[in-house]
Enzyme design. Structure first.
Site, PDB file in Angstrom:
ATOM      1  N   TYR A  68       0.826  -1.218   0.000  1.00  0.00           N
ATOM      2  CA  TYR A  68       0.000   0.000   0.000  1.00  0.00           C
ATOM      3  C   TYR A  68       0.857   1.264   0.000  1.00  0.00           C
ATOM      4  O   TYR A  68       0.468   2.281  -0.544  1.00  0.00           O
ATOM      5  CB  TYR A  68      -0.884   0.041   1.254  1.00  0.00           C
ATOM      6  CG  TYR A  68      -2.227  -0.623   1.128  1.00  0.00           C
ATOM      7  CD1 TYR A  68      -2.336  -1.965   0.765  1.00  0.00           C
ATOM      8  CD2 TYR A  68      -3.396   0.068   1.402  1.00  0.00           C
ATOM      9  CE1 TYR A  68      -3.565  -2.585   0.682  1.00  0.00           C
ATOM     10  CE2 TYR A  68      -4.632  -0.537   1.317  1.00  0.00           C
ATOM     11  CZ  TYR A  68      -4.719  -1.861   0.963  1.00  0.00           C
ATOM     12  OH  TYR A  68      -5.934  -2.467   0.887  1.00  0.00           O
TER      13      TYR A  68
ATOM     14  N   ASP B 276      -6.415  -6.976   4.192  1.00  0.00           N
ATOM     15  CA  ASP B 276      -7.539  -6.310   3.535  1.00  0.00           C
ATOM     16  C   ASP B 276      -8.446  -7.353   2.885  1.00  0.00           C
ATOM     17  O   ASP B 276      -9.669  -7.342   3.065  1.00  0.00           O
ATOM     18  CB  ASP B 276      -6.997  -5.339   2.477  1.00  0.00           C
ATOM     19  CG  ASP B 276      -8.114  -4.622   1.738  1.00  0.00           C
ATOM     20  OD1 ASP B 276      -9.053  -4.167   2.415  1.00  0.00           O
ATOM     21  OD2 ASP B 276      -8.039  -4.526   0.503  1.00  0.00           O
TER      22      ASP B 276
ATOM     23  N   ASP C  47      -3.036 -18.091   0.016  1.00  0.00           N
ATOM     24  CA  ASP C  47      -4.021 -18.788  -0.837  1.00  0.00           C
ATOM     25  C   ASP C  47      -4.722 -19.893  -0.060  1.00  0.00           C
ATOM     26  O   ASP C  47      -5.948 -20.048  -0.120  1.00  0.00           O
ATOM     27  CB  ASP C  47      -3.365 -19.319  -2.130  1.00  0.00           C
ATOM     28  CG  ASP C  47      -2.031 -20.004  -1.899  1.00  0.00           C
ATOM     29  OD1 ASP C  47      -1.516 -19.972  -0.768  1.00  0.00           O
ATOM     30  OD2 ASP C  47      -1.491 -20.592  -2.865  1.00  0.00           O
TER      31      ASP C  47
ATOM     32  N   ASP D 107     -12.432  -8.908   4.260  1.00  0.00           N
ATOM     33  CA  ASP D 107     -13.681  -8.890   3.483  1.00  0.00           C
ATOM     34  C   ASP D 107     -14.230 -10.306   3.345  1.00  0.00           C
ATOM     35  O   ASP D 107     -15.433 -10.538   3.458  1.00  0.00           O
ATOM     36  CB  ASP D 107     -13.460  -8.291   2.083  1.00  0.00           C
ATOM     37  CG  ASP D 107     -13.771  -6.800   2.037  1.00  0.00           C
ATOM     38  OD1 ASP D 107     -13.633  -6.138   3.085  1.00  0.00           O
ATOM     39  OD2 ASP D 107     -14.162  -6.303   0.958  1.00  0.00           O
TER      40      ASP D 107
ATOM     41  N   LYS E  28       3.031 -15.289   2.237  1.00  0.00           N
ATOM     42  CA  LYS E  28       3.302 -16.008   0.983  1.00  0.00           C
ATOM     43  C   LYS E  28       4.803 -16.248   0.944  1.00  0.00           C
ATOM     44  O   LYS E  28       5.531 -15.808   0.041  1.00  0.00           O
ATOM     45  CB  LYS E  28       2.803 -15.153  -0.202  1.00  0.00           C
ATOM     46  CG  LYS E  28       2.815 -15.841  -1.543  1.00  0.00           C
ATOM     47  CD  LYS E  28       1.730 -16.896  -1.727  1.00  0.00           C
ATOM     48  CE  LYS E  28       1.897 -17.629  -3.029  1.00  0.00           C
ATOM     49  NZ  LYS E  28       0.987 -18.784  -3.175  1.00  0.00           N
TER      50      LYS E  28
HETATM   51  C1  IPM Z   1     -10.367  -1.154   4.178  1.00  0.00           C
HETATM   52  C2  IPM Z   1     -10.600  -0.504   2.841  1.00  0.00           C
HETATM   53  C3  IPM Z   1      -9.444   0.431   2.541  1.00  0.00           C
HETATM   54  C4  IPM Z   1      -8.186  -0.413   2.460  1.00  0.00           C
HETATM   55  C5  IPM Z   1      -9.628   1.294   1.293  1.00  0.00           C
HETATM   56  C6  IPM Z   1     -10.888   2.113   1.362  1.00  0.00           C
HETATM   57  C7  IPM Z   1      -8.438   2.161   1.032  1.00  0.00           C
HETATM   58  O1  IPM Z   1     -10.790  -1.462   1.860  1.00  0.00           O
HETATM   59  O2  IPM Z   1     -10.255  -0.432   5.179  1.00  0.00           O
HETATM   60  O3  IPM Z   1     -10.313  -2.385   4.228  1.00  0.00           O
HETATM   61  O4  IPM Z   1      -7.888  -0.989   1.402  1.00  0.00           O
HETATM   62  O5  IPM Z   1      -7.479  -0.507   3.458  1.00  0.00           O
HETATM   63 MG    MG Z   2     -10.903  -3.445   2.609  1.00  0.00          MG
END
Ligand code: IPM
Ligand code: MG
Length: 372
Positions: free
Chosen positions: A142, A245, A221, A249, A189
């Site tokens: 990042y 990240d 993975d 999700d 990884k």
């Molecule tokens: C998160 C989001 C952020 C990230 C974005 C909005 C930059 O997806 O907080 O998980 O990638 O960290």
């Molecule tokens: Mg995110």
């Protein structure tokens, strides 16, 4: 206790859900005799529209000088589909994390028993899921050097980590594991990436100071697969920025809605609390967004300042809303309740309930154990 809280509602559904978290914090303040002073500032697409800058200096200053930041969401479709956009709303959040030194992002994932049917996964697979992701937040791909060659045909993003960057979050994750089920899984990884091999080396060394913790390693993975196949095997997951990240999700699906998951981002001097979901522009101003992730982020804020009983009262009120099916349409498509009514129910429950005096610890979603 007196706390100054910088309020950054941001874009999309951010303002609606953050408003519900504020209602709940106000209810907690009144019920338990605390002073929470909120000061609002702009960030993200809204700030670009007004000032050309996704994180205006005044917003950053406010955050630096507040005890905590309560963040809504960031992002706008008009930037998502424009790869040439030089200024993006997300830059505001990334800069804020970096400037505040928020290196540790804590994302608890737990299945609420009352919502177990809402998950797209089978009940027998998700039952008992209770893990927390420690995601490194201000390093890695990042923030590494970015390059695009002159004719725009070759691009690169560098993934860099230092021993010090790995070590500070690793200690936090090990300490969390000590208060939980004493297992830590490092996700990396290392079969391909040099940076991952450094993570393994540093974390293996640190593990010597935590002999009671079982340390395991998983490639990203495989971890992505294991999270869906057998999520209850995990206790603390430690990982770098990008993998964290993605995994968080994925983890959010287990519980049935991404609208349920809170997070805390902490550094040495500052702390920020935000739902893990994005700005969900399709739902903006429709009163359908789920405010629970934001409300539970407020519970993590209370936990962070040692206000355990207050945090529990808030979480119990959230559990009651679920039990009484006072939920937004993402959890029940026939629901007649919107963002506001769910927030009203939870906040009035904090005021009226005497349950926080007789706490059933079994029911606690975010016990002290899940955060630092
Ligand atoms: C998160 C989001 C952020 C990230 C974005 C909005 C930059 O997806 O907080 O998980 O990638 O960290
Ligand atoms: Mg995110």
């Amino acid at each position: 206790m007196n706390l100054t809280i910088a309020l950054l509602p941001g874009d999309g559904i951010g303002p609606e859900v953050t408003a519900q978290a504020v209602k709940c914090l106000q209810a907690v303040g009144e019920t338990f005799g605390h002073q929470f002073e909120f000061t609002e500032a702009i960030v993200g697409a809204k700030a670009i529209d007004k000032t050309g800058n996704p994180l205006p200096d005044s917003t950053l200053e406010l955050c630096k000088n507040s005890d905590a930041v309560l963040f809504g969401a960031i992002g706008d479709p008009k930037y998502d589909n424009d790869p040439d956009a030089k200024i993006r709303p997300e830059q505001g959040l990334l800069k804020l994390r970096k400037e505040l030194g928020l290196f540790s992002n804590i994302r608890p994932v737990k299945v609420f028993p009352t919502l177990i049917d809402k998950s797209p996964l089978k009940k027998r697979i998700i039952r008992g899921t209770d893990f927390v992701i420690y995601r490194e937040l201000i390093g890695g791909i990042y923030f590494g050097e970015k390059n695009l060659n002159e004719d725009g045909t070759v691009a690169s993003d560098l993934c860099t980590y230092s021993e010090a960057e790995i070590s500070r979050i690793a200690h936090m994750a090990f300490k969390a594991a000590k208060t939980r089920r004493k297992k830590l899984t490092l996700v990396d990884k290392a079969n391909v990436l040099e940076s991952s091999r450094l993570w393994r080396k540093v974390v293996t060394k640190i593990a010597e100071s935590y002999p009671e913790i079982t340390l395991e390693f998983l490639f990203i993975d495989n971890a992505a697969m294991q999270l869906i196949l057998n999520p209850s095997q995990f206790d603390v997951i430690l990982t770098e920025n990008m993998f964290g990240d993605i995994l968080s999700d994925e983890g959010s699906v287990i519980g049935g809605s991404i609208g349920l998951l809170p997070s805390a981002s902490v550094g040495e001097h500052n702390a920020l609390f935000e739902p893990i979901h994005g700005s969900y522009p399709q739902a903006k101003d429709k009163d359908i967004a789920n405010p629970i992730a934001s409300i539970l982020s407020a519970a993590m804020l209370l936990d962070h300042f040692g206000l355990d009983e207050e945090s529990r009262a808030l979480v119990i009120a959230v559990l009651k809303s679920m039990k009484n099916e006072i939920v937004t349409p993402d959890l029940d498509k026939n629901s007649k309740y919107g963002t506001n009514s769910v927030g009203d129910f939870i906040s009035s429950n904090i005021r009226e309930s005497d349950d926080h005096l007789t706490i059933n610890r079994e029911n606690i979603w975010l016990g002290k154990s899940t955060i630092i």
